[in-house]
Every structure is written in C-alpha cells, then in structure tokens.
Motif scaffolding. Structure first.
Motif: not given
Lengths: 397, 106
Positions: A193, A213, A225, A228, A230
């Motif tokens: 991240d 984000k 964050l 990201s 993910t």
C-alpha cells in the motif's frame, strides 16, 4: 634592438678608445673590411670610443697602424668574457652541473598522483590499485605503460566506465569516469500500500497501480492509507487482488516551530595571537619540526601545504606543511533587541528547513514574533507541496 | 667660340637631365626602389633624433656636433648636438642625437 643587444652580449664585444687624427679614415677602412662598429662617440678632437666585436677587434691592428691611431681597451662585455672568468672556478662549474643533474634526476620520478572524476569510488581505492601495479610516488617515470595501467584499473574496479592515465612532468594524472548506477528494481511481486508519511492537505493524486483512497481536497493524517494495493475488481464476484501500489500523492504540508528569542550569544573572539607549526615533507616522509609545544587552550587551525615545483607539472618531493593556530576565547555578548530577533529567526528558519525533504517545493514562508507570558518567541511556518506517499507491505508489519 | 662652348655644355646638361628623367619615370612605372636604380642616398629621419642614411659612400668628418658624409649627390652635412654613430655598416649609417639641420653641399 633588444634582440641585437642580446646577440651582441652572447657574441661578446670590446669597448675601445681610439686616439689619432684620422678617425674618419679609421671608420671608413673598418667598414670596407666588413668590421661592424656601433655606438661610436666622439670624446674630443682626437679621441672616440666605439664598440666592436671580438673578431673585429683582432682585425683592427693593421688598420690602426695604417691610420696611425692608438687603440686602448676600455672594457670587455659579453658572455665569452664571463665564461672565461668562471673557467678557473672549478667548484662553481661542478655545482652548476650537479644542479642540472639533480633537477633532471628528481624530475625523472613520479612524485604526485592525481585522481579526478571519481565520486563514489574513493581516491585511496584507485591509489591502492595503482600501487599493486607498481605505481606509487617515487617510481621512475620512464617506462610507465599507461595502457597497462588503464586496463588494470578497469579490470580491478568494475564501477569504472572509462580511465585515462597520463604522465606529465612528475605527475601521474588519472582521470576516471564512473559507471552510471542501475536504477533500483521495483519488486512488483510484493504487494504493498502507499500510506501517508505526514499530515497534509492533498492537492494531487496520481495512482499508477492500485486504488486511490483519497482525492484532491482531502485532509490526511500520518499513517492514513492513500493508495491501496488491495484492488477490488469491478465484476459481480467482487474478487480482490493484491498489487504493488505505485503512485504519487502530492499534498500541502506545514512545518512549524517556535523558539524563545535569545538575549545573549556566545561568540568566538580571536585574540590575535597565532603560533605556527612546521612539518617538512621529504620524499613522502614527514618530519615535524620541534617547536614550543605549549599551545593555546582554545584555538583554530588552518593547514596549508606548499610544494617545491616548477610550473604545474614538475612537482618536487620537497614540501612544507604550515599549521597556523590562532587563539580565541569565548565571549558572552548581550544582543540588542533587533539583532537578537534576527539571529534567533535565522537560526530557527534553518532548523525548520532541516526537517523538510529535499524534493519538497516550498510555496510559502511565514515568519513572525509572538509574546507569551512575557517571553518573546520567534515563529516560523513553512508551507510545502510534496509527495507524502510511503510504501508499506501488505501482510507485513 | 665662347658662345658655342657654352651651348655645347648646355646641350650636355640637357641630355643628362633627359636621361635622369627617363630613369625616374621607369622606376615609377615599374615601382622599383628609387635609391637603388638612381643610386642616390635614402634618408629616414625619425623625429629630431634618429637619422638613418642608406646608400652612402663614406664618412668625411665626424664629431659630436657635425657629421659629413659622402654620397652620390654630394656631401651631406648633418649638424646638431651630441651626435653619436649608433651603427655603421657598408650600406647604412644610423646617427643619433639632437639633430638640427641637414644640408647637401654640391
């Protein structure tokens, strides 16, 4: 004219006094016989002085007899006479010869090795490599194979892209060019991240890999964050995948600090007393000249090295290192209000600047003074725009 | 008789003058150094203190206030103070000093 005088000096000439009643005739005959005369001065009715070359002087006797003039030597000038005078002084000749021989001898060795162009590679490293190949101060400069040195250096140090070796005078000049470093590999297989390194107000987000984000205008805090790793795929199963996030997040950041305004300052005051230490350097060996040891309690030292040299390239192995110690004492000085503020502010500003990353762009600087509980503080606030992103591995710490 | 002689002399002068004129014209047309073709001295005077005479024939008299040189045009008299023969060769003389006058004596 100067050239002519130099020529005359080298050839040597005689100043003579000619006495007689047919001086014009004397001159005319000399000229007809190709004897060069110059600086003819009439002294009186029957005398004149003139200058004549040595060869010419030997040929004027018959002319003098013919014109019934008397010739006397007033002076002898020039190099041949000087040499003649010194011919008898054997020690002088030997000394002159020895001097030339010594200079020649001393200039046939390498005394200085100069390395230039190196940034990452230490000079000592290159000097050591050279030493292994037999090049160090004190070796004979004739027969140095520069190609061999270049190849040797290239082989020994893989960081070198180009090497040039040149022997000039008593110097060996080594010029190197370093290889450009390979850029750091991005470990794409490790998912990560991008989080905020510091607080800030986001102005621009550029995500190259990963999911944004935050967006422009957001206020972020340290550790938040930003991009990201993910990634949620935009399909019905909403499957997630992990990527190595790459991107830049620019944000406005503020750096602030305050410091009470000082009223006194410790300053160095030089007393004007200086002492010098000399160190002789002969053939790379240092000899400290014994001098009074008792130094000052507080002192600053400047070191200067002087070498015996002819021009830039003929450096001799004799030098002197001069260390100049100047005494000072610490003095506490009361500052005026204005001066105190200025000094404190400058100090504070520089302190704040230390915290700021080199890549950050400074957009605004505010400086002011505030008073709190009777104490005056200097306050600095610097506004920057910088990339606040920092990588953090997913699943790691 | 006397008249005839005089005329003859004048004629000679005329032819001599004509030849000289022709030579001078030739040197001008061909751009030759005049002093060599006409065999006359060349004088170079720098300021008041430095005189170079090329193509001279010999020294007749020399002392610190007067120099007389023999040339193809007659005698060249140089007067002044503290005259010194700086250099002398078979082609030229260099006279230094405070030069006051130059005079050709036929």
């Amino acid at each position: 004219m100067l050239l002519l005088r130099l020529w005359n000096f080298l050839r040597g000439y005689v100043i003579i006094i000619v006495e007689g009643y047919f001086l014009e005739k004397f001159i005319n005959i000399c000229i007809r016989r190709q004897i060069f005369l110059w600086d003819i001065k009439r002294k009186s009715n029957s005398t004149m002085t003139l200058k004549i070359s040595i060869k010419g002087f030997k040929a004027i006797r018959p002319i003098a007899r013919k014109t019934s003039c008397r010739v006397r030597i007033k002076g002898k000038r020039g190099l041949p006479f000087l040499l003649n005078r010194y011919r008898k002084r054997k020690a002088f000749a030997v000394g002159a010869f020895l001097f030339v021989a010594l200079v020649y001898l001393l200039t046939s060795f390498v005394w200085v090795i100069e390395v230039s162009g190196n940034e990452r590679i230490k000079k000592e490293e290159i000097l050591n490599s050279l030493r292994e190949m037999g090049i160090k101060p004190g070796v004979l400069k004739y027969g140095i194979d520069t190609d061999y040195l270049v190849n040797g250096l290239m082989l020994k140090n893989s960081d070198l892209a180009w090497v040039g070796v040149e022997v000039r005078g008593t110097k060996v000049k080594v010029e190197v060019e370093e290889r450009i470093l390979r850029p750091e590999m991005v470990p794409l297989e490790i998912p990560c991240d991008i989080i905020a390194e510091r607080d800030g107000f986001v102005t621009k987000v550029i995500a190259k890999a990963g999911q944004e984000k935050v967006k422009e205008g957001d206020t972020v805090t340290r550790g938040q964050l930003l991009i990201s790793g993910t990634v949620v795929a935009d399909n019905q199963e909403k499957t997630t995948g992990l990527v190595h996030a790459i991107g830049e997040v620019y944000a406005r950041t503020w750096y602030e600090d305050r410091q009470p305004v000082i009223s006194t300052i410790q300053e160095k005051e030089f007393t004007g007393k200086t002492k010098k230490d000399f160190t002789l350097v002969l053939f790379e060996r240092k000899f400290k000249l014994p001098l009074r040891r008792n130094r000052f309690e507080l002192y600053e030292t400047t070191t200067r090295r002087e070498n015996l040299r002819i021009g830039e390239y003929f450096v001799f192995p004799f030098g002197i290192i001069i260390e100049n110690h100047s005494e000072y004492r610490m003095v506490t000085r009361r500052l005026s209000d204005e001066e105190a503020r200025e000094i404190t502010m400058t100090e504070l500003y520089e302190k704040v600047l230390l915290d700021i990353d080199e890549d950050a762009e400074i957009v605004d600087v505010k400086k002011d003074f505030i008073e709190e509980n009777g104490v005056v503080y200097a306050r600095v606030s610097i506004e920057c725009i910088e990339d606040i992103g920092m990588k953090r591995e997913i699943g790691g710490n | 008789m006397g008249v005839g002689k005089r005329r003859k002399k004048r004629d000679k002068n005329n032819t001599e003058g004509a030849r000289r004129g022709l030579r001078e014209k030739m040197t001008e047309v061909l751009e030759l150094p005049k002093e060599i073709v006409l065999n006359v001295p060349r004088l170079t005077l720098i300021g008041m203190s430095n005189l170079i005479i090329e193509n001279y024939k010999g020294i007749i008299e020399y002392d610190s206030s007067r120099v007389r040189l023999n040339t193809s045009l007659g005698i060249l008299k140089i007067t002044g103070n503290g005259l010194v023969i700086k250099e002398i060769t078979s082609e030229d003389v260099m006279v230094d000093g405070d030069i006051r006058s130059l005079e050709f004596q036929k």
